[in-house]
Design a protein around this motif. Structure first.
Motif, PDB file in Angstrom:
ATOM      1  N   ASP A  23      -7.770 -22.644  10.691  1.00 52.72           N
ATOM      2  CA  ASP A  23      -9.159 -22.254  10.915  1.00 52.72           C
ATOM      3  C   ASP A  23      -9.304 -21.082  11.875  1.00 52.72           C
ATOM      4  OD1 ASP A  23     -10.636 -24.471   9.420  1.00 52.72           O
ATOM      5  OD2 ASP A  23      -9.305 -25.632  10.718  1.00 52.72           O
ATOM      6  N   LEU A  46     -17.589 -17.283  17.507  1.00 51.35           N
ATOM      7  CA  LEU A  46     -17.699 -18.470  16.664  1.00 51.35           C
ATOM      8  C   LEU A  46     -18.853 -18.344  15.677  1.00 51.35           C
ATOM      9  CD1 LEU A  46     -17.066 -21.251  19.342  1.00 51.35           C
ATOM     10  CD2 LEU A  46     -15.509 -20.538  17.519  1.00 51.35           C
ATOM     11  N   TYR A  50     -18.062 -18.500  11.611  1.00 57.28           N
ATOM     12  CA  TYR A  50     -18.536 -19.652  10.831  1.00 57.28           C
ATOM     13  C   TYR A  50     -19.997 -19.536  10.403  1.00 57.28           C
ATOM     14  CZ  TYR A  50     -14.122 -21.624  12.214  1.00 57.28           C
ATOM     15  OH  TYR A  50     -12.770 -21.833  12.391  1.00 57.28           O
ATOM     16  N   TYR A  68     -17.808 -26.663  18.443  1.00 54.82           N
ATOM     17  CA  TYR A  68     -16.709 -25.697  18.424  1.00 54.82           C
ATOM     18  C   TYR A  68     -16.495 -25.073  19.807  1.00 54.82           C
ATOM     19  CZ  TYR A  68     -17.100 -25.949  13.316  1.00 54.82           C
ATOM     20  OH  TYR A  68     -17.118 -26.380  12.017  1.00 54.82           O
ATOM     21  N   TYR A  69     -17.586 -24.724  20.489  1.00 52.47           N
ATOM     22  CA  TYR A  69     -17.436 -24.071  21.786  1.00 52.47           C
ATOM     23  C   TYR A  69     -16.765 -24.993  22.800  1.00 52.47           C
ATOM     24  CZ  TYR A  69     -18.458 -22.385  26.437  1.00 52.47           C
ATOM     25  OH  TYR A  69     -18.317 -22.000  27.750  1.00 52.47           O
ATOM     26  N   THR A  71     -14.866 -27.481  22.254  1.00 50.46           N
ATOM     27  CA  THR A  71     -13.467 -27.682  21.865  1.00 50.46           C
ATOM     28  C   THR A  71     -12.608 -26.556  22.434  1.00 50.46           C
ATOM     29  OG1 THR A  71     -14.101 -28.847  19.829  1.00 50.46           O
ATOM     30  CG2 THR A  71     -11.883 -27.891  19.921  1.00 50.46           C
ATOM     31  N   PHE A  89      -8.267 -27.001  17.674  1.00 47.96           N
ATOM     32  CA  PHE A  89      -9.549 -26.652  17.054  1.00 47.96           C
ATOM     33  C   PHE A  89      -9.610 -27.197  15.628  1.00 47.96           C
ATOM     34  CE2 PHE A  89     -12.448 -23.985  14.683  1.00 47.96           C
ATOM     35  CZ  PHE A  89     -13.545 -23.866  15.534  1.00 47.96           C
ATOM     36  N   LYS A  93     -12.177 -29.944  13.943  1.00 47.65           N
ATOM     37  CA  LYS A  93     -12.981 -29.495  12.803  1.00 47.65           C
ATOM     38  C   LYS A  93     -12.725 -30.353  11.570  1.00 47.65           C
ATOM     39  CE  LYS A  93     -14.117 -25.276  10.206  1.00 47.65           C
ATOM     40  NZ  LYS A  93     -13.760 -25.739   8.841  1.00 47.65           N
TER      41      LYS A  93
END
Length: 257
Positions: A23, A46, A50, A68-69, A71, A89, A93
């Motif tokens: 990813d 990010l 995405y 996500y941030y 992580t 990550f 996800k």
């Protein structure tokens, strides 16, 4: 939006595999690590990767951006290398993707998949797994995901899965059809009410009921509506009361999600 029951995704097991660079590629990971301490820059990258530019209006995009941030932030705080950051990550996800693939409860399958993903990056057994995280890091990663993601598992399920509604249809075989309300009123006005003799014993009633056989068939149809919802692992109970004079026969249907 309506789906047939067969089209509603059901919980299933997933096979874990090494997911380094799946990813976040090398260039992207290096750019994110280079922006350590700059929240706006990390979020900007990010959002671009995405397609989360609508995070101000779309709550799902906002939730994903936070997931996500933080992580990435955890990886930075732990001092993970770029290989570890990319793998961690992807673990988070992919775990989230399994969670939201079905509106039904799949906590057990999701957690088993997460554990296998971690093991794929903690044991040196190529090509099935690699030794990327040591035991202390495995413990830290597991505690972080359990205390952040799995602690709020049902909230993620609620936000990212559609509403599921069960429409129940009941067909009675062997019983006379119920007249329309207007016809029932006319019949009630013309016919005299029928009374049951008080001297009739319970045994005679049971014997009479035993001589009459009725069949019942139940038809189920699954539909989903737009919007987040999650029932979780719970029971939904329908009770049907059918008059079988002078007693009441209760039929209960239990549906488990």
């Amino acid at each position: 939006m309506s789906w047939e029951l067969s089209k509603v995704p059901l919980p299933k097991e997933h096979k874990a595999a090494v997911c380094i660079w799946d990813d976040l590629d090398v260039t992207t990971t290096e750019a994110i690590l280079g922006a350590a301490g700059d929240r706006d820059e990390i979020q900007r990258q990010l959002i671009e990767i995405y397609d989360l530019a609508d995070n101000k209006q779309n709550k799902r995009s906002a939730i994903l951006l936070d997931l996500y941030y933080f992580t990435i932030q955890f990886a930075l705080e732990r001092g993970f290398s770029k290989e570890q950051t990319s793998s961690f990550f992807s673990i988070v996800k992919k775990t989230h993707e399994v969670c939201i693939e079905t509106p039904f409860g799949n906590l057990e399958q999701c957690f088993n998949y997460f554990k296998e993903l971690v093991l794929c990056h903690a044991v040196k057994r190529p090509p099935w797994s690699i030794s990327l995280f040591n035991p202390e890091e495995v413990k830290a990663v597991t505690e972080y995901v359990v205390n952040t993601y799995f602690r709020h598992f049902k909230l993620y399920k609620y936000a990212f899965t559609p509403v599921v509604r069960l429409d129940l249809a009941i067909n009675y075989v062997g019983l006379p059809d119920t007249p329309e309300p207007e016809e029932a009123a006319d019949v009630a006005g013309e016919e005299e009410p029928v009374t049951v003799p008080e001297t009739e014993t319970e045994g005679a009633v049971q014997e009479e009921l035993g001589e009459t056989e009725h069949e019942y068939s139940f038809g189920l149809r699954m539909t989903t509506d737009a919007g987040p919802w999650h029932q979780g692992d719970s029971w939904i109970i329908w009770d049907f009361l059918m008059s079988t004079s002078p007693d009441l026969l209760r039929v209960s249907l239990l549906i488990k999600f």
